[in-house]
Design a protein around this motif. Structure first.
Motif, PDB file in Angstrom:
ATOM      1  N   ALA A  36       0.823  -1.204   0.000  1.00  0.00           N
ATOM      2  CA  ALA A  36       0.000   0.000   0.000  1.00  0.00           C
ATOM      3  C   ALA A  36       0.862   1.261   0.000  1.00  0.00           C
ATOM      4  O   ALA A  36       0.578   2.215  -0.732  1.00  0.00           O
ATOM      5  N   VAL A  37       1.906   1.276   0.796  1.00  0.00           N
ATOM      6  CA  VAL A  37       2.784   2.451   0.862  1.00  0.00           C
ATOM      7  C   VAL A  37       3.480   2.660  -0.485  1.00  0.00           C
ATOM      8  O   VAL A  37       3.586   3.792  -0.971  1.00  0.00           O
ATOM      9  N   ILE A  38       3.924   1.583  -1.115  1.00  0.00           N
ATOM     10  CA  ILE A  38       4.577   1.698  -2.418  1.00  0.00           C
ATOM     11  C   ILE A  38       3.602   2.259  -3.440  1.00  0.00           C
ATOM     12  O   ILE A  38       3.956   3.129  -4.243  1.00  0.00           O
ATOM     13  N   ALA A  39       2.353   1.802  -3.424  1.00  0.00           N
ATOM     14  CA  ALA A  39       1.353   2.295  -4.371  1.00  0.00           C
ATOM     15  C   ALA A  39       1.099   3.786  -4.169  1.00  0.00           C
ATOM     16  O   ALA A  39       0.993   4.551  -5.135  1.00  0.00           O
ATOM     17  N   ILE A  40       1.018   4.220  -2.918  1.00  0.00           N
ATOM     18  CA  ILE A  40       0.794   5.640  -2.630  1.00  0.00           C
ATOM     19  C   ILE A  40       2.007   6.469  -3.063  1.00  0.00           C
ATOM     20  O   ILE A  40       1.862   7.539  -3.654  1.00  0.00           O
ATOM     21  N   LEU A  41       3.206   5.977  -2.791  1.00  0.00           N
ATOM     22  CA  LEU A  41       4.411   6.701  -3.193  1.00  0.00           C
ATOM     23  C   LEU A  41       4.511   6.821  -4.711  1.00  0.00           C
ATOM     24  O   LEU A  41       4.885   7.879  -5.226  1.00  0.00           O
ATOM     25  N   LEU A  42       4.175   5.762  -5.434  1.00  0.00           N
ATOM     26  CA  LEU A  42       4.193   5.830  -6.891  1.00  0.00           C
ATOM     27  C   LEU A  42       3.224   6.896  -7.394  1.00  0.00           C
ATOM     28  O   LEU A  42       3.533   7.634  -8.333  1.00  0.00           O
ATOM     29  N   ARG A  43       2.089   6.977  -6.763  1.00  0.00           N
ATOM     30  CA  ARG A  43       1.098   7.984  -7.179  1.00  0.00           C
ATOM     31  C   ARG A  43       1.613   9.395  -6.883  1.00  0.00           C
ATOM     32  O   ARG A  43       1.435  10.305  -7.691  1.00  0.00           O
ATOM     33  N   LEU A  44       2.243   9.589  -5.736  1.00  0.00           N
ATOM     34  CA  LEU A  44       2.776  10.907  -5.391  1.00  0.00           C
ATOM     35  C   LEU A  44       3.955  11.294  -6.299  1.00  0.00           C
ATOM     36  O   LEU A  44       4.079  12.451  -6.689  1.00  0.00           O
ATOM     37  N   ILE A  45       4.802  10.332  -6.628  1.00  0.00           N
ATOM     38  CA  ILE A  45       5.950  10.616  -7.477  1.00  0.00           C
ATOM     39  C   ILE A  45       5.512  11.033  -8.875  1.00  0.00           C
ATOM     40  O   ILE A  45       6.120  11.903  -9.488  1.00  0.00           O
ATOM     41  N   LYS A  46       4.440  10.423  -9.367  1.00  0.00           N
ATOM     42  CA  LYS A  46       3.953  10.758 -10.692  1.00  0.00           C
ATOM     43  C   LYS A  46       3.324  12.153 -10.734  1.00  0.00           C
ATOM     44  O   LYS A  46       3.054  12.673 -11.790  1.00  0.00           O
ATOM     45  N   GLY A  47       3.090  12.771  -9.570  1.00  0.00           N
ATOM     46  CA  GLY A  47       2.617  14.147  -9.527  1.00  0.00           C
ATOM     47  C   GLY A  47       1.118  14.305  -9.599  1.00  0.00           C
ATOM     48  O   GLY A  47       0.625  15.405  -9.750  1.00  0.00           O
ATOM     49  N   LYS A  48       0.389  13.233  -9.501  1.00  0.00           N
ATOM     50  CA  LYS A  48      -1.083  13.334  -9.537  1.00  0.00           C
ATOM     51  C   LYS A  48      -1.578  13.753  -8.171  1.00  0.00           C
ATOM     52  O   LYS A  48      -1.062  13.343  -7.148  1.00  0.00           O
ATOM     53  N   LYS A  49      -2.623  14.574  -8.157  1.00  0.00           N
ATOM     54  CA  LYS A  49      -3.225  14.961  -6.886  1.00  0.00           C
ATOM     55  C   LYS A  49      -4.086  13.834  -6.364  1.00  0.00           C
ATOM     56  O   LYS A  49      -4.761  13.148  -7.127  1.00  0.00           O
ATOM     57  N   ILE A  50      -4.087  13.673  -5.062  1.00  0.00           N
ATOM     58  CA  ILE A  50      -4.867  12.606  -4.427  1.00  0.00           C
ATOM     59  C   ILE A  50      -6.301  13.033  -4.321  1.00  0.00           C
ATOM     60  O   ILE A  50      -6.618  14.129  -3.983  1.00  0.00           O
TER      61      ILE A  50
END
Length: 50
Positions: A36-50
């Motif tokens: 789960a943490v890896i998935a969230i980090l990948l999303r943050l790194i890609k620059g998409k807003k949560i």
């Protein structure tokens, strides 16, 4: 597809918290947390807003 990844990460974090406080499932719970943490980090790194 990105939204699905974020939803899956949130579900995994919820399951980890549930398992950590309610059940004692050992290493499986921590593996779910790491995924789960890896998935969230990948999303943050890609620059998409949560």
């Amino acid at each position: 597809m990105q939204n699905l990844l974020y939803i899956a990460a949130l579900i995994l974090v919820f399951l980890w918290a549930l398992g950590f406080f309610v059940y004692s499932a050992g290493g499986l719970i921590h593996i779910l947390l790491v995924i789960a943490v890896i998935a969230i980090l990948l999303r943050l790194i890609k620059g998409k807003k949560i």
